[in-house]
Design a protein around this motif. Structure first.
Motif, PDB file in Angstrom:
ATOM      1  N   PRO A 332       4.739  -2.650  -2.319  1.00 42.68           N
ATOM      2  CA  PRO A 332       3.930  -2.807  -1.101  1.00 42.68           C
ATOM      3  C   PRO A 332       2.763  -3.748  -1.364  1.00 42.68           C
ATOM      4  O   PRO A 332       2.061  -3.639  -2.374  1.00 42.68           O
ATOM      5  CB  PRO A 332       3.444  -1.379  -0.825  1.00 42.68           C
ATOM      6  N   THR A 415       5.823  -0.803   7.690  1.00 41.61           N
ATOM      7  CA  THR A 415       4.607  -1.604   7.856  1.00 41.61           C
ATOM      8  C   THR A 415       4.029  -1.414   9.259  1.00 41.61           C
ATOM      9  O   THR A 415       2.821  -1.188   9.417  1.00 41.61           O
ATOM     10  CB  THR A 415       4.906  -3.096   7.615  1.00 41.61           C
ATOM     11  N   ARG A 468       1.161   6.675   1.230  1.00 34.63           N
ATOM     12  CA  ARG A 468       1.070   6.057  -0.094  1.00 34.63           C
ATOM     13  C   ARG A 468       0.657   4.591  -0.023  1.00 34.63           C
ATOM     14  O   ARG A 468       0.014   4.082  -0.951  1.00 34.63           O
ATOM     15  CB  ARG A 468       2.415   6.170  -0.807  1.00 34.63           C
ATOM     16  N   SER A 469       1.032   3.914   1.071  1.00 29.16           N
ATOM     17  CA  SER A 469       0.691   2.486   1.187  1.00 29.16           C
ATOM     18  C   SER A 469      -0.340   2.227   2.279  1.00 29.16           C
ATOM     19  O   SER A 469      -0.567   1.083   2.659  1.00 29.16           O
ATOM     20  CB  SER A 469       1.957   1.663   1.451  1.00 29.16           C
ATOM     21  N   GLN A 472      -3.368  -0.037   1.231  1.00 32.01           N
ATOM     22  CA  GLN A 472      -2.882  -1.388   0.930  1.00 32.01           C
ATOM     23  C   GLN A 472      -2.546  -2.152   2.210  1.00 32.01           C
ATOM     24  O   GLN A 472      -3.000  -3.277   2.428  1.00 32.01           O
ATOM     25  CB  GLN A 472      -1.645  -1.306   0.039  1.00 32.01           C
TER      26      GLN A 472
END
Length: 504
Positions: A332, A415, A468-469, A472
């Motif tokens: 990612p 995303t 988790r992403s 980011q």
């Protein structure tokens, strides 16, 4: 009783035969081409890409329907397009496609100056963009006056196909709502005030709602398509509203996120809402409305990066599986690489036909996997930014229903869901042709209530935001918007210089 739905897309035509319960009896599909004769111009051949495909699919499905009664036909297609035709409905040139065709930028500037941006927004409920059909008619007047002078009608894709089937020149309010500045959003009527120098009301199709019967199949059309003479054909609509109906998007606040060749997002409501950065139009049913957004690159971006990386296979499913597997070799954030996927400019919210794609952050350590992941995440960021525009307009989204080929790409889906905070309810819809069949059944009264469409589209899975992403991707999204704003002036200068060279 069966119902035939046919949808003409950017790269292929699909058809289904469906019964009144939504069960698919047969389906068919045909690929067709796409022409880009010069920068900013995207076209189809109406006879070869639209009519021939419809005839082939109809003949195949009518063979499958032997022994059954055909109740009605529904047709949808990409739009809004502009096809100029003569009195006999013969196209006078290739069709000019929807917002991916950006040729009419000069005409947009001229109309904004002549009518005033505030007046255009008041009348149309929209600002002029590459998605607007009106400036493309003005382009024909300016650039191809011989074609323009010979035109009896200025139509769009499905209105021309329905006319070929029935002899009736019609268009639904939903598609007409994108013929800005020629459609009065509040009045629900054509208004060409200030545009009489390039179009007359008599050159525009008769208005109606998508599920209204336009006419019946003529003998000549029956011979070409195999559809029985006299079968009712509804007025139809563009592909995205048809797909929304077939996906069960009919309630206040429902959103259809269509991840096809490009991205398109429509929010359904019972009251008209307008916003400068979004497109407002009627929906397919009387007293229903949509607020819409669109991106220019989704499936076209995955195809382009697959070609670039040399992983293309004759089977599209194999190609995109290879691309996804390769992208998963990265992480990612694509290990610092970011892609701006504006291969054909961008629509919501930037409305910038001159924006172009870019990769930034590349170093010697990066691999093909990082490029693949960056492009997929970039497509996701592009879609997320379009969806976030609804929040900036203070419009509530109750449920996002995701459809289209890119829903199989978990990187794009994750995303979008993570950046927007909106779970993506993925519906395995057969496509817009499925919604066409519902509208056809609804149009002749076989299915009386629009709410019945909710039983036709059921989510197969839900893609939730990925904690988790989260940090980011949220940080990356801010950089994504900043990247566009930093590169936009350079892209505009280079586009202008390139066009000057091309003209020479």
């Amino acid at each position: 009783m069966l119902f035939l739905g046919i949808d003409v897309g950017t790269f292929e035509t699909k058809g289904v035969l469906v019964d009144a319960e939504g069960e698919i009896v047969a389906r068919a599909r045909r690929r067709h081409g796409l022409s880009t004769p010069r920068p900013g111009c995207v076209e189809h051949d109406p006879e070869q890409d639209w009519w021939a495909g419809l005839c082939e699919i109809s003949a195949e499905l009518m063979h499958a329907a032997q022994g059954s009664r055909l109740g009605a036909v529904g047709v949808s297609a990409i739009g809004p397009c502009i096809v100029a035709v003569d009195e006999e409905l013969a196209p006078l040139r290739a069709a000019i496609l929807y917002g991916v065709d950006t040729r009419a930028s000069a005409q947009i500037r001229t109309l904004n100056a002549a009518l005033g941006e505030a007046e255009i927004l008041r009348r149309s409920g929209n600002s002029l963009t590459s998605q607007s059909a009106g400036p493309k008619i003005a382009w024909l007047r300016d650039e191809e006056p011989e074609v323009w002078r010979r035109a009896r009608w200025f139509m769009t894709s499905q209105s021309w196909l329905v006319a070929r089937l029935t002899g009736e020149v019609t268009i639904d309010h939903g598609t007409a709502g994108y013929f800005h500045p020629l459609y009065d959003f509040d009045a629900g009527a054509w208004d060409v005030t200030g545009c009489e120098d390039f179009v007359e009301v008599g050159q525009l199709p008769r208005l109606g709602w998508a599920s209204e019967v336009a006419g019946t199949v003529t003998r000549r059309a029956a011979e070409a398509t195999g559809i029985p003479v006299g079968v009712p054909v509804i007025i139809g609509t563009t592909d995205s509203p048809a797909e929304a109906v077939g996906s069960g998007v009919v309630d206040e606040g429902d959103v259809m996120a269509m991840y096809g060749s490009s991205g398109y997002f429509i929010r359904v409501g019972d009251e008209p809402i307008t916003h400068r950065e979004l497109w407002a139009a009627p929906y397919v049913f009387d007293r229903s409305y949509v607020l819409a957004a669109g991106t220019s690159t989704t499936g076209t971006g995955t195809r382009w990066i697959s070609d670039l990386l040399g992983i293309t296979d004759p089977d599209d499913d194999v190609t995109f599986a290879r691309l996804l597997d390769l992208a998963h070799e990265s992480l990612p954030g694509a290990r610092g690489v970011m892609a701006l996927p504006h291969l054909a400019g961008e629509r919501t919210p930037f409305q910038d036909p001159q924006s172009r794609a870019a990769f930034v952050g590349l170093g010697l350590q990066h691999t093909r996997a990082d490029l693949a992941r960056a492009m997929l995440e970039g497509i996701g960021h592009s879609a997320a930014e379009a969806l976030l525009t609804f929040a900036r307009a203070n419009v509530q989204l109750s449920r996002v229903v995701a459809v289209g080929g890119a829903t199989r790409n978990d990187i794009i889906m994750a995303t979008v869901a993570t950046v927007t905070g909106s779970p993506q309810h993925v519906v395995g819809s057969p496509g817009a042709s499925y919604g066409d069949a519902f509208l056809a059944a609804h149009g002749i009264g076989e299915i009386p209530h629009r709410a019945d469409a909710k039983g036709w589209g059921e989510a197969t899975r839900v893609v939730a935001p990925d904690p988790r992403s989260f940090e980011q991707l949220r940080s990356d999204h801010q950089d994504f918007v900043a990247l566009y704003r930093a590169l936009a002036p350079l892209a505009a200068r280079r586009a202008h210089r390139f066009l000057e060279v091309a003209d020479v």
